[in-house]
Scaffold this motif. Structure first.
Motif, PDB file in Angstrom:
ATOM      1  N   UNK A 281       0.851  -1.190   0.000  1.00  0.00           N
ATOM      2  CA  UNK A 281       0.000   0.000   0.000  1.00  0.00           C
ATOM      3  C   UNK A 281       0.880   1.229   0.000  1.00  0.00           C
ATOM      4  N   UNK A 282       0.274   2.373  -0.333  1.00  0.00           N
ATOM      5  CA  UNK A 282       1.068   3.599  -0.419  1.00  0.00           C
ATOM      6  C   UNK A 282       0.191   4.825  -0.252  1.00  0.00           C
ATOM      7  N   UNK A 283       0.823   5.925   0.155  1.00  0.00           N
ATOM      8  CA  UNK A 283       0.139   7.215   0.138  1.00  0.00           C
ATOM      9  C   UNK A 283       1.081   8.303  -0.342  1.00  0.00           C
ATOM     10  N   UNK A 284       0.468   9.366  -0.899  1.00  0.00           N
ATOM     11  CA  UNK A 284       1.193  10.580  -1.283  1.00  0.00           C
ATOM     12  C   UNK A 284       0.455  11.727  -0.606  1.00  0.00           C
ATOM     13  N   UNK A 285       1.120  12.417   0.312  1.00  0.00           N
ATOM     14  CA  UNK A 285       0.415  13.368   1.173  1.00  0.00           C
ATOM     15  C   UNK A 285       1.062  14.755   1.171  1.00  0.00           C
ATOM     16  N   UNK A 286       0.341  15.689   1.782  1.00  0.00           N
ATOM     17  CA  UNK A 286       0.831  17.051   2.067  1.00  0.00           C
ATOM     18  C   UNK A 286       0.944  17.953   0.840  1.00  0.00           C
TER      19      UNK A 286
END
Ligand code: MN
Ligand code: MN
Length: 321
Positions: A281-286
């Motif tokens: 899984x992954x996230x790209x934030x901010x």
């Protein structure tokens, strides 16, 4: 490989112009319009956990808008991420902006539901608070995960104004909750002033190794990649990318910018190396569009997301053997 019979990708850009229509990520179909999906891209428009500039609640829409330009074939990884597997846009998770505790519960419940059939999630933030509920879901499924965290900041601080859950604390809470593999978790791109030397000592105790921005400068990118892969091994890896890992020249649209960061080229190269690992899984934030210029940050974030989806793509049978 579990490619569906007839995968549905973005519409033909020679028939439907990329700038037309409602923006889904990379013009992909919506999740409700496909029979099943291997990966869902989902937004979390939430920024009630920020310590400095607000605005990341508008990140998912901004990244989707810039992602219209992404094309089907990725030569750098020699994959077609949208036709070798089914990827769909799951829309946005609704998170209460006035109640952080409830928002974290909502994110956890929605991510749990979305991944119940085994599909992987690529989550677009939102501030970094959202990594905590996403890691709870990942750890429930896979056991303690190796967190690979790209960020200018450690995000293993304890509290702000007495608050334990903020965008500066998700990985401390995750470590305390037993969600992360203490022998394999890694920060990449750390830089800038800290509160004290104790920050780094605490961070190590919480299970993280650091490949800093200075390390990348002094040892070079190939050595950084080598160290990253050696640390991760064959464990389940959860990838969390705070766009402020990039230098403000490459990603000005973010809440807590720090000078001296990675270039987009360096970050994309490190993500490509993750084809070799088990990304769960992954996230790209901010991403905070109010501080962005000419979509610089959104273009960077959309390409980061594209390389992650490409790294999650199984090797094509066309190219095998
Ligand atoms: Mn950061
Ligand atoms: Mn962060």
């Amino acid at each position: 490989m579990n490619a569906p019979e007839s995968p549905i990708g973005p519409p033909d850009a020679s028939v439907n112009p990329r700038y037309a229509g409602i923006a889904t990520f990379a013009r992909l179909p919506r999740l409700e319009d496909v029979p099943r999906a291997d990966i869902a891209v989902v937004g979390v428009p939430f920024d009630s956990g920020v310590s400095y500039r607000p605005g990341a609640r508008f990140g998912p829409a901004h990244i989707r808008e810039a992602s219209r330009l992404l094309r089907p074939y990725n030569p750098a990884q020699d994959v077609e991420p949208f036709s070798q597997q089914q990827i769909a846009d799951a829309g946005d998770i609704s998170a209460n902006p006035f109640n952080l505790t409830e928002a974290v519960q909502q994110i956890e419940a929605a991510a749990e539901q979305l991944s119940a059939d085994g599909k992987r999630l690529l989550t677009l933030g939102g501030d970094h608070t959202i990594a905590l509920p996403l890691l709870r879901v990942a750890a429930r499924r896979h056991g303690p995960v190796a967190v690979l965290h790209f960020d200018a900041h450690l995000d293993t601080w304890d509290t702000y104004f007495g608050a334990p859950v903020t965008h500066g604390t998700p990985f401390r809470r995750a470590s305390e909750e037993g969600l992360i593999d203490l022998t394999a978790s890694t920060h990449v791109g750390i830089r800038g002033p800290l509160y004290s030397r104790d920050d780094l000592r605490d961070d190590e105790r919480l299970g993280f190794a650091v490949i800093s921005s200075v390390d990348i400068e002094s040892e070079g990118l190939p050595r950084a990649v080598e160290r990253m892969l050696a640390r991760l091994g064959d464990r389940p890896v959860y990838l969390s990318i705070d766009i402020d890992v990039l230098d403000p020249a490459h990603a000005p649209g973010t809440g807590t910018p720090e000078a001296g960061g990675m270039t987009s080229r360096e970050l994309l190269a490190m993500i490509r190396a993750l084809r070799a690992v088990n990304l769960v899984g992954a996230d790209v934030v901010e991403v905070a569009p109010a501080y962005d210029h000419a979509q610089l940050t959104a273009v960077a974030a959309s390409h980061v997301a594209y390389e992650i989806l490409s790294a999650m793509t199984p090797a094509s049978s066309v190219h095998a053997g």
